[in-house]
Design a protein around this motif. Structure first.
Motif, short mmCIF file in Angstrom:
data_model
loop_
_atom_site.label_atom_id
_atom_site.label_comp_id
_atom_site.label_asym_id
_atom_site.label_seq_id
_atom_site.Cartn_x
_atom_site.Cartn_y
_atom_site.Cartn_z
N ASN A 16 0.87 -1.13 -0.20
CA ASN A 16 -0.04 -0.06 -0.16
C ASN A 16 0.77 1.43 0.07
N GLY A 17 2.15 1.20 -0.39
CA GLY A 17 3.10 2.33 -0.56
C GLY A 17 2.98 3.25 -1.73
N ALA A 18 1.56 3.63 -1.74
CA ALA A 18 1.21 4.73 -2.88
C ALA A 18 1.81 5.80 -3.11
N LYS A 19 1.97 6.51 -1.94
CA LYS A 19 2.55 7.80 -1.89
C LYS A 19 4.11 7.83 -2.14
N ASN A 20 4.88 6.75 -1.85
CA ASN A 20 6.21 6.43 -2.00
C ASN A 20 6.38 6.07 -3.46
N ALA A 21 5.47 5.31 -4.09
CA ALA A 21 5.62 5.13 -5.61
C ALA A 21 5.59 6.50 -6.23
N ALA A 22 4.90 7.50 -5.95
CA ALA A 22 4.98 8.68 -6.57
C ALA A 22 6.41 9.59 -6.43
N ILE A 23 6.53 9.46 -5.23
CA ILE A 23 7.88 10.21 -4.78
C ILE A 23 9.09 9.43 -5.79
N LEU A 24 9.09 8.27 -5.69
CA LEU A 24 10.05 7.43 -6.29
C LEU A 24 10.11 7.77 -8.02
N ALA A 25 8.80 7.94 -8.48
CA ALA A 25 8.82 8.24 -9.89
C ALA A 25 9.32 9.53 -10.20
N ALA A 26 8.89 10.45 -9.19
CA ALA A 26 9.51 11.89 -9.24
C ALA A 26 10.87 11.97 -9.29
N GLU A 27 11.75 10.99 -8.25
CA GLU A 27 13.05 10.95 -8.22
C GLU A 27 13.76 10.63 -9.57
N ILE A 28 13.11 9.65 -10.12
CA ILE A 28 13.59 9.17 -11.46
C ILE A 28 13.46 10.02 -12.52
N LEU A 29 12.35 10.75 -12.74
CA LEU A 29 12.11 11.88 -13.60
C LEU A 29 13.18 12.99 -13.25
N ALA A 30 13.44 13.16 -11.89
CA ALA A 30 14.27 14.53 -11.49
C ALA A 30 15.50 14.41 -11.96
N VAL A 31 16.20 13.04 -12.33
CA VAL A 31 17.39 12.91 -12.85
C VAL A 31 17.82 13.92 -13.97
N SER A 32 16.78 14.13 -14.84
CA SER A 32 16.99 14.96 -15.83
C SER A 32 16.21 16.23 -16.07
N ASP A 33 15.92 16.51 -14.63
CA ASP A 33 14.81 17.87 -14.57
C ASP A 33 15.24 18.49 -13.19
#
Length: 165
Positions: free
Chosen positions: A117-134
């Motif tokens: 049920n770690g839904a919020k962390n999934a979004a944060i991890l996705a953001a961290e992946i995208l932030a590599v180039s943003d």
């Protein structure tokens, strides 16, 4: 232009948990789409979505499923985009089966897995992946972390004040 995040639910019953993912993506101004696709009931549509995700502007796929939880693995088998699995609570094993199904991927087909049920962390991890180039998104994540630290400092101060009474 920022890549989108796809949030895939295995069933509409997953929405009460997964809406936290969408809310966190919204809070970080990350564009996303949410879809219900099943690894077992709509395998051709799920495969088509994942095979075309990169061409359709997605940068990360988040897959939420319970019980057998094959959804993230099915998506990972059809794309080289990062996949984040959210194992969901429920069923006879209360989410442990979903956790193990999501995390135990064969070598060469990884799925990043958050807590049950770690839904919020999934979004944060996705953001961290995208932030590599943003850099703008990276700055938003830093501000989010600073706000969390500030909240903890306030709670610590409240505890210390309570103890002095």
């Amino acid at each position: 232009m920022m890549k989108k995040v796809a949030v895939i639910l295995g069933s509409d019953s997953d929405w009460p948990v997964v809406q936290q993912t969408c809310a966190q993506l919204d809070a970080l101004d990350i564009p996303f789409e949410a879809h219900i696709l099943s690894a077992h009931r709509t395998p051709a549509q799920a495969a088509d979505f994942s095979k075309n995700a990169r061409a359709n502007g997605f940068g990360v796929l988040i897959c939420a499923a319970g019980m057998a939880a094959h959804l993230a693995g099915a998506f990972a088998a059809n794309t080289t985009l990062p996949i984040i699995g959210i194992p969901l609570r429920g069923g006879a094993m209360d989410g442990l089966d979903a956790l193990l199904s999501t995390v135990q991927m064969p070598s060469g087909i990884p799925v990043a897995t958050v807590a049950i049920n770690g839904a919020k962390n999934a979004a944060i991890l996705a953001a961290e992946i995208l932030a590599v180039s943003d850099d703008t998104l990276a700055a938003k994540l830093e501000i989010t972390r600073q706000k969390m630290a500030s909240q903890i400092a306030q709670k610590e101060q409240a505890l210390q004040n309570e103890l002095k009474k």
